[in-house]
Every structure is written in C-alpha cells, then in structure tokens.
Design an enzyme around this catalytic site. Sequence first.
Site, PDB file in Angstrom:
ATOM      1  NE  ARG A 123       1.372  -3.084   5.169  1.00 20.59           N
ATOM      2  CZ  ARG A 123       2.481  -3.812   5.208  1.00 20.59           C
ATOM      3  NH1 ARG A 123       2.857  -4.533   4.168  1.00 20.59           N
ATOM      4  NH2 ARG A 123       3.261  -3.819   6.265  1.00 20.59           N
ATOM      5  N   GLY A 124       3.371  -0.187   4.501  1.00 14.13           N
ATOM      6  CA  GLY A 124       4.789  -0.469   4.719  1.00 14.13           C
ATOM      7  C   GLY A 124       5.571   0.767   4.326  1.00 14.13           C
ATOM      8  CB  ALA A 125       8.072   2.764   6.183  1.00 10.32           C
ATOM      9  NE  ARG A 130      -0.783   4.593   7.064  1.00  9.14           N
ATOM     10  CZ  ARG A 130      -0.408   3.347   7.370  1.00  9.14           C
ATOM     11  NH1 ARG A 130       0.008   2.516   6.439  1.00  9.14           N
ATOM     12  NH2 ARG A 130      -0.448   2.935   8.633  1.00  9.14           N
ATOM     13  CD  GLN A 179      -0.547  -4.375   9.502  1.00 11.90           C
ATOM     14  OE1 GLN A 179      -1.016  -4.922  10.490  1.00 11.90           O
ATOM     15  NE2 GLN A 179      -0.607  -3.062   9.357  1.00 11.90           N
ATOM     16  CG  ASP A 221       6.433   2.454  10.059  1.00 10.33           C
ATOM     17  OD1 ASP A 221       6.485   1.425  10.750  1.00 10.33           O
ATOM     18  OD2 ASP A 221       5.863   2.516   8.966  1.00 10.33           O
ATOM     19  CG  ASN A 259       8.022  -1.447  13.319  1.00  5.41           C
ATOM     20  OD1 ASN A 259       7.890  -1.131  12.129  1.00  5.41           O
ATOM     21  ND2 ASN A 259       7.962  -2.700  13.717  1.00  5.41           N
ATOM     22  CE  LYS A 260       1.394  -1.455  11.792  1.00  9.56           C
ATOM     23  NZ  LYS A 260       0.457  -0.323  11.620  1.00  9.56           N
TER      24      LYS A 260
END
Length: 355
Positions: A54-56, A95, A204, A245, A255-256
């Site tokens: 995960r993570g852009a 995603r 996370q 993101d 973002n998150k």
Amino acid sequence: MQAETTRDIGVVALEWRGDSLALLDQRLLPGEERWLTLSTADEVFSAIRDMVVRGAPAIGISAAYGVVLAARSALESEDWLARIESAIENLAESRPTAVNLFWALRRMREPLAVVASALEAVEQLERQAVRIHQEDLAANLHMGALALEVIGRDAPEPISVLTHCNTGALATGGYGTALGVIRSLWKSGKLSRVYADETRPWLQGARLTAWELQRDGIPVTLNADSAAAHLMAGGSIKWVIVGADRITANGDVANKIGTYGLAVLARFHGVRFMVVAPSSTVDMQLASGRDIPIEQRTGEEVRAIRGIAIAPEDVEVFNPVFDVTPADLIDVIVTEKGVIEQPTQEKMVALFGGK
Ligand code: MRU
C-alpha cells in the site's frame, strides 16, 4: 534494489526478482516479516486490493511489475498484446484514489506502442518498470533535500513534527516521501522527535510508521489520532508533514483519512503543514479535490481489529479511507520538480504545465 542498501533508504517493501515480484506482507507487520512471491498480474492485483502492498508510489511500482508479469505469461500466446492490455485494465481496478497507479500504468503502455514481438515487450516493459521504481527512490531523496531547505529556514533548533499514516520506505520505492523528509531532518540533526498518529482504522501509523522509525533509530512517539489537537495546543509541534495520494490542479490534496482534520488543527494552532509527494502523485487533469474518487472500504476494518470485534457486529459503518485537504490549508507542497508555497492553480500550472 538490494537489501544491502536498506540502512540508507530504510526497509524495502518490494523487490523485483526477474521472474517474480516479492512483497513484504504489510498486513502482518510489525509482528511478522513475511515475504510473498507473486508470479502473475492477477496476484499483484489482489495484493494491491488487499493491502499486502500500500502507499501511493508503492502501488504504482507494484502495478508496473504486474504488467511485466502479464507480458511474461503471454510470451507463448498469439494474442500477447491483447492479454497485456487486459491485465493493465484489470490492475487499474485495484484501488481508486492514488493516481500513481494510473500514472504508472500509462507509462507501462508507452513501450507497447513500439514493440514488435512478445519477447521485445517483456524486455521493454521490464526496463520501464525498473525505471519507474528507480525514479521514485531518486525523487524521494531529492524531496528530502528540498524540504530540508524550507524547514531549515526557521528552525535553528531541532524540532518535533507530527506525521499521519505511513509514507516511508514501505509506501514507496524506498526512503519515503514525508517520512523521507523526516529521515533527512534526522540525518542533518534538525529533528528531535516524530509523533506518529496511529491512523485508524487500518493503523498504518502504529503498525508501519512506528516500526520503520524505530528500526532506523529515529525517536518516535505513537499517539491516538484524537490526541493530535492536544499535542498541537501544547506548542511542541512545529510542522505536520504528510504524503499524498492525489494532488489536483488547484493544489488540493487527497491523503489518508484524518489528514484534513490535521490541516484544520494545524492552521488553528499556528503549526505549519507540509505535503511531500513525487510528481507521479500530481493529477493536472482534475480541477479540484472534489473530483477525486474517494475509496470506501469494508466496515469490517472499523468494526474489528485483526478479526477481534470492537463494535456490534451489525453496526453500520462509514469508512472512507481518504479525505481531501483544501489547498488553502497547505503551507508547502514539496515534489522532486520543486517546492510550491501556499499552493494555487497558477503555481501548480507553472511547475507542472497544463492538462
Ligand atoms: O491506504 P494506504 O495505506 O495505501 O494509504 C496511504 C496513504 O494515504 C499515504 O499517506 C500516501 O499514499 C502517501 S505514501 C508515500
């Protein structure tokens, strides 16, 4: 990307092995370091969807290697090109929010326009995926240096910063975006402590950021997301530093989930707010954050932690996993192409060009 370099760039999340993609299973951290070996594009699709990786930027890089795996599987097929294209379309469904995925898949399409055989496709696609991977690491190292200049301007003493989610080596091709800046601050003696939001619901911050920073000997304090206001009111946090993101043409940032709230809190408390992201996260096609598709994930992520219920099993859940921070609340966006202070559409177009 060899393991020997991890002391300098942090832990490694993914490794290309020539005929497979190895991923460190982030669902199991910090309890267990288990590597999965993926040999097909379908396996890469599932790994992205299920948050093994995960993570852009790491999502984009993994998808790029997924395309190489698709090309390898199609080597003996008459319709090799159609099969690769269909794998690209499928990977794009894994995603929705991080634009790095679509950016990487677009770049993987480029060699397909010029190759004449399946074998040539494999070679060219592999070269392109490795390039995407290496460029991301280089961008992160450069962003660390650029952000250091900005923060160093008014930080004569080492500072404490707050971060959200995981933006480190685990989320990227290495070193990290926001966490890369934090690494650079630490190396240059300008950091006293990192406060890491735990980042509900997937945690996370607790599971990945706290682990990454401890591993590298960087002082970290974990806090519940809801402690951020109290922490900022105490006056010890000078900067909030987060990743992204997707950044739209007017400088809005997805973002998150929770990032927007932090930006509001930072503005109220006079804390500066920095977004760090490679240009692969910039989407000049979208006018503003209102246009960004926000991923909604299953209610199970909120109702339970690692399978243990923490809420009534049938309670309805609202679980958007990203939010949008308006450009007005952002002091600085750092990319490898340059730094934008007080982002506006004009400044974004000047740095990234139009559509
Ligand atoms: O749902 P995730 O873990 O993929 O979300 C990750 C984030 O929101 C990160 O902050 C963002 O991707 C930047 S990573 C360098």
